[in-house]
Design an enzyme around this catalytic site. Structure first.
Site, PDB file in Angstrom:
ATOM      1  CE  LYS A  37      -0.256  -0.467   5.052  1.00 39.44           C
ATOM      2  NZ  LYS A  37      -1.151  -0.870   6.258  1.00 39.44           N
ATOM      3  NE  ARG A 135      -6.519   0.341  10.958  1.00 40.65           N
ATOM      4  CZ  ARG A 135      -5.047   0.227  10.782  1.00 40.65           C
ATOM      5  NH1 ARG A 135      -4.317   1.184  10.756  1.00 40.65           N
ATOM      6  NH2 ARG A 135      -4.849  -0.943  10.076  1.00 40.65           N
ATOM      7  CE1 TYR A 257      13.018  31.819   6.307  1.00 42.21           C
ATOM      8  CE2 TYR A 257      13.134  29.411   5.753  1.00 42.21           C
ATOM      9  CZ  TYR A 257      12.832  30.767   5.354  1.00 42.21           C
ATOM     10  OH  TYR A 257      12.530  30.868   4.117  1.00 42.21           O
ATOM     11  CG  MET A 305      10.046  24.186   0.568  1.00 37.44           C
ATOM     12  SD  MET A 305       9.271  25.194  -0.773  1.00 37.44           S
ATOM     13  CE  MET A 305       7.874  25.771   0.272  1.00 37.44           C
TER      14      MET A 305
HETATM   15  C1  PLP Z   1      -0.242  -1.734   6.917  1.00 36.40           C
HETATM   16  C2  PLP Z   1      -0.724  -3.073   7.323  1.00 36.40           C
HETATM   17  C3  PLP Z   1      -0.063  -4.198   7.216  1.00 36.40           C
HETATM   18  C4  PLP Z   1       1.442  -4.187   7.271  1.00 36.40           C
HETATM   19  O1  PLP Z   1       1.935  -3.568   8.536  1.00 36.40           O
HETATM   20  P1  PLP Z   1       3.503  -3.268   8.973  1.00 36.40           P
HETATM   21  O2  PLP Z   1       3.383  -3.014  10.258  1.00 36.40           O
HETATM   22  O3  PLP Z   1       3.947  -2.329   7.863  1.00 36.40           O
HETATM   23  O4  PLP Z   1       4.048  -4.680   8.544  1.00 36.40           O
HETATM   24  C5  PLP Z   1      -0.651  -5.499   7.633  1.00 36.40           C
HETATM   25  N1  PLP Z   1      -1.992  -5.479   7.862  1.00 36.40           N
HETATM   26  C6  PLP Z   1      -2.790  -4.338   7.775  1.00 36.40           C
HETATM   27  C7  PLP Z   1      -4.399  -4.514   7.751  1.00 36.40           C
HETATM   28  C8  PLP Z   1      -2.336  -3.154   7.443  1.00 36.40           C
HETATM   29  O5  PLP Z   1      -3.172  -1.973   7.237  1.00 36.40           O
END
Ligand code: PLP
Length: 360
Positions: A37, A135, A257, A305
């Site tokens: 992802k 979640r 800055y 930046m």
């Molecule tokens: C992102 C995610 C993972 C991978 O988790 P890591 O901590 O990056 O290994 C696995 N399962 C779900 C549902 C996720 O959202």
């Protein structure tokens, strides 16, 4: 035109493969289904998935529908199972089906929608059970409702049941065992489906956390399972940027800055061509460091930046054009993240597209 000396992100696909093998050794008989992802945590989902396919991965996880569609196109005729964690969101049905994606169904309405999508045929589905993270996924009482009315599933091939650990990066956290128990109880009611539980950190919790499949992400990409470097996990991303100028700052003058840093002594400062627009966390100083000429060098003043300042007092190699390592084998992503009060996940996904990507 690309300047050879602009900031660059080098992605070591051999290291991804080595991390896949290291996690495989932790996985027992489980299938490893990489999480790719967010463009493989910023490192390029098409290239990463291509390599992981060559290493034997046959299932992948994305978050969004669009990520799944893009990954399907990238994999071409390779018959990977692509799971979409957002599930069957409203209006997504045709696109999911068209790209042969498997939604991870997160709620009773999503189950209904995907079952309706199947019309006369059958569709593959995965089911997300919530075991305490609150979640996504069905609560235990919702699973009971579902099992009391299984016609809701009648056109679905329930391929896989997943749940996700909230605290796996803290091995002795009581949530881990609690979630594992809840998952074991729930999947006992769904004996025909395969079971998927551990993320990267979950793979380091021991045999009790093994089911049929694990879904590692961050540790494929160089992040340790407990948010710090781990000896079995290799760096994947290297970010380098050039020194643009070296200057001497007299004692008592400030840098950057807000004039937040005052030179306690006469100090040699190198100005580096990378800033928060390149993904350097603005919160990195005062603990942030870079690697240059064989040592870690502290950041000074605020990150701008496009620019940042590092202390190169006593370092003769600092000159315009020399490359500084912001992240990589000498500066683990977990250390850079900790200095910025961030996580390896945030750091990797924030490396801006301005950086040139090179695959090795
Ligand atoms: C992102 C995610 C993972 C991978 O988790 P890591 O901590 O990056 O290994 C696995 N399962 C779900 C549902 C996720 O959202």
């Amino acid at each position: 035109m690309t300047d050879l000396h602009d900031a660059r992100l080098t992605i070591d696909l051999d290291a991804v493969a080595a991390n896949f093998a290291a996690l495989k050794a932790r996985a027992g008989d489980q299938e490893l289904a990489p999480a790719v992802k967010a463009d493989a945590y910023g490192l390029g989902a098409a290239r990463v998935a291509d390599r992981l396919w060559a290493e034997g991965a046959r299932s992948f996880y994305v978050a969004r529908l669009a990520e799944g569609v893009a990954l399907r196109a990238a994999l071409g005729d390779r018959a990977a199972a692509i799971y979409v964690l957002d599930g069957a969101t409203p209006g997504a049905g045709d696109a999911l089906e068209g790209a042969d994606l498997i939604p991870v169904l997160n709620s009773l309405p999503q189950i209904e929608a995907w079952n309706a999508q199947a019309r006369s045929g059958r569709l593959k589905a995965a089911l997300h059970l919530d075991t305490g993270m609150n979640r996504l996924g069905l609560r235990p009482e919702e699973l009971k409702v579902l099992l009391g009315a299984t016609d809701r599933l009648k056109r679905l091939d329930l391929d896989l049941v997943i749940s996700h650990l909230a605290c796996a990066d803290v091995p002795d956290h009581p949530m881990n065992a609690r979630q594992r128990e809840r998952f074991a109880e729930a999947v006992a009611l769904l004996p025909d489906a395969r079971k998927s539980f551990a993320n990267s950190a979950g793979l380091f919790l021991g045999e009790a956390y093994r089911f049929d499949q694990a879904r590692p992400g961050i540790s494929l990409y160089g992040g340790g399972p407990e948010g710090r470097p781990h000896p079995e996990i290799r760096a994947v991303a290297t970010v380098e940027a050039p020194i643009l100028q070296v200057r001497v700052v007299p004692r008592g003058e400030t840098v950057g800055y807000g004039a937040t840093w005052t030179a306690p002594e006469t100090t040699r400062i190198a100005i580096v061509g990378a800033g928060y627009a390149d993904g350097v966390p603005r919160a990195s100083p005062p603990n942030g460091e870079v690697w240059f000429d064989g040592a870690r060098r502290p950041m000074r003043g605020r990150i701008s930046m496009d620019l940042m300042a590092i202390d190169v007092t006593d370092c003769d190699a600092a000159r315009p054009g020399a490359m500084v390592e912001l992240l990589g084998p000498n500066l683990p992503v977990d250390d850079a993240a900790a200095a910025a009060n961030a996580t390896a996940y945030e750091l990797l996904t924030h490396i801006a597209p301005r950086a040139r990507r090179i695959y090795r």
